[in-house]
Design a protein around this motif. Structure first.
Motif, PDB file in Angstrom:
ATOM      1  N   ARG A   1     -16.051   8.876 -15.145  1.00  0.00           N
ATOM      2  CA  ARG A   1     -15.954   8.156 -17.182  1.00  0.00           C
ATOM      3  C   ARG A   1     -15.324   8.455 -17.881  1.00  0.00           C
ATOM      4  O   ARG A   1     -14.645   8.099 -18.174  1.00  0.00           O
ATOM      5  N   GLU A   2     -14.602  10.203 -17.979  1.00  0.00           N
ATOM      6  CA  GLU A   2     -13.968   9.968 -19.254  1.00  0.00           C
ATOM      7  C   GLU A   2     -12.258   9.990 -18.482  1.00  0.00           C
ATOM      8  O   GLU A   2     -11.675   9.819 -19.512  1.00  0.00           O
ATOM      9  N   LEU A   3     -12.365   9.831 -17.381  1.00  0.00           N
ATOM     10  CA  LEU A   3     -10.643   9.636 -16.522  1.00  0.00           C
ATOM     11  C   LEU A   3     -10.936   7.878 -17.243  1.00  0.00           C
ATOM     12  O   LEU A   3      -9.362   7.310 -18.010  1.00  0.00           O
ATOM     13  N   ALA A   4     -11.527   6.919 -16.718  1.00  0.00           N
ATOM     14  CA  ALA A   4     -11.838   6.101 -17.241  1.00  0.00           C
ATOM     15  C   ALA A   4     -11.499   5.611 -18.726  1.00  0.00           C
ATOM     16  O   ALA A   4     -10.009   4.117 -19.226  1.00  0.00           O
ATOM     17  N   GLU A   5     -12.236   6.242 -19.390  1.00  0.00           N
ATOM     18  CA  GLU A   5     -11.768   6.592 -21.457  1.00  0.00           C
ATOM     19  C   GLU A   5     -10.619   6.501 -21.098  1.00  0.00           C
ATOM     20  O   GLU A   5      -9.995   5.338 -22.039  1.00  0.00           O
ATOM     21  N   PHE A   6     -10.151   7.497 -20.685  1.00  0.00           N
ATOM     22  CA  PHE A   6      -8.797   8.007 -21.136  1.00  0.00           C
ATOM     23  C   PHE A   6      -7.622   6.779 -21.103  1.00  0.00           C
ATOM     24  O   PHE A   6      -6.775   5.963 -21.641  1.00  0.00           O
ATOM     25  N   GLU A   7      -8.062   6.191 -19.625  1.00  0.00           N
ATOM     26  CA  GLU A   7      -6.971   4.825 -19.025  1.00  0.00           C
ATOM     27  C   GLU A   7      -7.197   3.481 -19.335  1.00  0.00           C
ATOM     28  O   GLU A   7      -7.237   2.746 -18.638  1.00  0.00           O
ATOM     29  N   ARG A   8      -8.392   3.438 -20.916  1.00  0.00           N
ATOM     30  CA  ARG A   8      -8.673   2.720 -21.425  1.00  0.00           C
ATOM     31  C   ARG A   8      -9.251   1.369 -20.625  1.00  0.00           C
ATOM     32  O   ARG A   8      -9.377  -0.188 -20.815  1.00  0.00           O
ATOM     33  N   GLU A   9     -10.449   1.994 -19.789  1.00  0.00           N
ATOM     34  CA  GLU A   9     -11.249   0.934 -18.762  1.00  0.00           C
ATOM     35  C   GLU A   9     -12.567   1.437 -18.728  1.00  0.00           C
ATOM     36  O   GLU A   9     -13.877   1.775 -17.191  1.00  0.00           O
ATOM     37  N   ALA A  10     -12.904   1.939 -19.663  1.00  0.00           N
ATOM     38  CA  ALA A  10     -14.679   2.747 -20.003  1.00  0.00           C
ATOM     39  C   ALA A  10     -15.612   1.740 -19.118  1.00  0.00           C
ATOM     40  O   ALA A  10     -16.394   2.087 -18.697  1.00  0.00           O
ATOM     41  N   ASP A  11     -15.539   0.513 -19.494  1.00  0.00           N
ATOM     42  CA  ASP A  11     -16.562  -0.560 -19.147  1.00  0.00           C
ATOM     43  C   ASP A  11     -16.197  -0.621 -17.052  1.00  0.00           C
ATOM     44  O   ASP A  11     -17.044  -1.440 -16.950  1.00  0.00           O
ATOM     45  N   ALA A  12     -15.304  -0.305 -16.980  1.00  0.00           N
ATOM     46  CA  ALA A  12     -15.399  -0.756 -15.511  1.00  0.00           C
ATOM     47  C   ALA A  12     -15.673   0.474 -14.582  1.00  0.00           C
ATOM     48  O   ALA A  12     -15.445   0.160 -13.395  1.00  0.00           O
ATOM     49  N   VAL A  13     -16.489   1.447 -14.404  1.00  0.00           N
ATOM     50  CA  VAL A  13     -16.764   2.258 -14.229  1.00  0.00           C
ATOM     51  C   VAL A  13     -18.502   2.086 -13.380  1.00  0.00           C
ATOM     52  O   VAL A  13     -18.801   1.576 -14.096  1.00  0.00           O
TER      53      VAL A  13
END
Length: 164
Positions: A22-34
């Protein structure tokens, strides 16, 4: 100097792995994609047929990063390799050599198993590209990633009903 240790993930690390994803997805600007859950990691990492492995990095005993890999295969090499799906180190733990130690552990696994390569993908804007270059990864400019997902995946799969 803080102590960095790398260990194999265990089933009890599923919540930590999900937090890092989730932290990585937030960094990659895709927080809602997980969409992944702890149960997904439990099933596919420690179930009857595990499809991935993970390493956990700890800084003075606290989890600060992970690498999640799965086996791939090179028809040209005639040998398996490892694909790094995710490599993540928390911002506060960066600059302590954590990422390099995680990748060294991945490379060690590959070499010990007789695998010939380690692959990964990185977003074009990610500042970690410089890190990967310094570690020895090389961008394969002539290879472009493609992905089939969602409705297009379902549509193509429906064509396979003819007896594949």
């Amino acid at each position: 100097m803080p102590t960095v240790t790398i260990r194999s993930a265990v089933e009890a690390d599923c919540a930590t792995i999900l937090r890092f994803v989730r932290e990585l997805a937030e960094f990659e600007r895709e927080a809602d994609a997980v969409k992944a859950t702890e149960e997904d990691f439990r099933r596919d990492g420690w179930g009857e047929q595990p499809v991935f492995e993970a390493l956990i990095a700890e800084l003075d005993g606290a989890p600060v990063g992970f690498a999640l890999t799965f086996r791939n295969f090179s028809t040209w090499e005639g040998r398996p390799g490892l694909y790094v799906e995710d490599l993540y180190v928390t911002p506060d733990a960066r600059r302590h050599g954590v990422g390099r130690k995680l990748l060294a552990a991945v490379a060690q696994r590959a070499v010990e198993r007789g695998y010939r390569r380690v692959d990964l993908s990185v977003l074009d804007w990610n500042p970690a590209r410089g890190f990967y270059d310094r570690v020895g990864f090389r961008q394969m400019k002539e290879w472009l990633p493609y992905r089939l997902t969602g409705d297009a995946l379902s549509a193509l799969a429906a064509e396979g009903d003819a007896g594949a």
